[in-house]
Enzyme design. Structure first.
Site, PDB file in Angstrom:
ATOM      1  CB  SER A 109      -0.953   0.015   1.188  1.00 22.64           C
ATOM      2  OG  SER A 109      -0.253   0.222   2.398  1.00 22.64           O
TER       3      SER A 109
ATOM      4  CE  LYS B 280      -2.933   2.561   4.730  1.00 16.14           C
ATOM      5  NZ  LYS B 280      -2.642   1.694   3.613  1.00 16.14           N
TER       6      LYS B 280
END
Length: 182
Positions: free
Chosen positions: A44, A87
């Site tokens: 990701s 993230k």
């Protein structure tokens, strides 16, 4: 062995035990309050992070300041309390984040994102507009391929209190990816 030597050995053993216990306590305090290590699973955050990268996560900065735009953070997964996500912070308190035609806009201006692939298209799911409230951040994975990252596009803005730390250094692999994160 005479009594004097036995006492000397006992004192030395006790000193070793005290030193080991002290070292364990210091290690637990450091891991709990100062920094932790993080192991990357999944893609990701590609191309910035690769699967099996190992990172140092600075926890202490979270006690004194909120994360800033561009910081790579580790947070409790909003959709699974047993997991953590890695993230990038895109929007902070007061920001407006909008995704139009595959591009991210921050407060009405196109966001320059040197950390994603040049031709990356940022997909949206249910929404394409977010206002970041006080005590929250908006996060995205660097991999913008459809379905590649569970982030604020799918679970919304994230409470700052769920952030476990700021990832700032990759210590493994030692080869070409070793060093400070950008």
């Amino acid at each position: 062995m005479d009594e004097d030597k036995k006492m000397k050995v006992k004192r030395e053993v006790m000193e070793w035990i005290k030193s080991i216990v002290f070292a364990i306590i210091v290690a637990v305090l450091i891991k709990t309050f100062i920094f932790n290590t993080t192991y990357v699973l999944g893609n990701s955050m590609y191309p910035t992070l690769h699967e099996r990268d190992r990172l140092f996560t600075n926890k202490i900065t979270m006690y004194f300041s909120s994360p800033g735009r561009g910081d790579i953070i580790v947070l409790k997964a909003p959709d699974n309390p047993d997991k953590d996500y890695i993230k990038r912070v895109i929007g902070i308190e007061g920001d407006i984040v909008e995704i139009k035609n595959g591009k991210v806009y921050l407060n009405g201006k196109l966001l320059e994102e040197k950390y994603i692939d040049k031709d990356a298209y940022t997909h949206t799911y249910d929404k394409n507009y977010w206002r970041v409230e006080k005590g929250y951040v908006f996060v995205l994975g660097d991999n913008r391929e459809e379905g590649a990252s569970k982030d604020s596009r799918s679970f919304g803005i994230v409470p700052v209190e769920t952030i476990k730390g700021k990832a700032n250094f990759r210590y493994y692999p030692f080869s070409y990816r070793f060093g400070k994160l950008k």
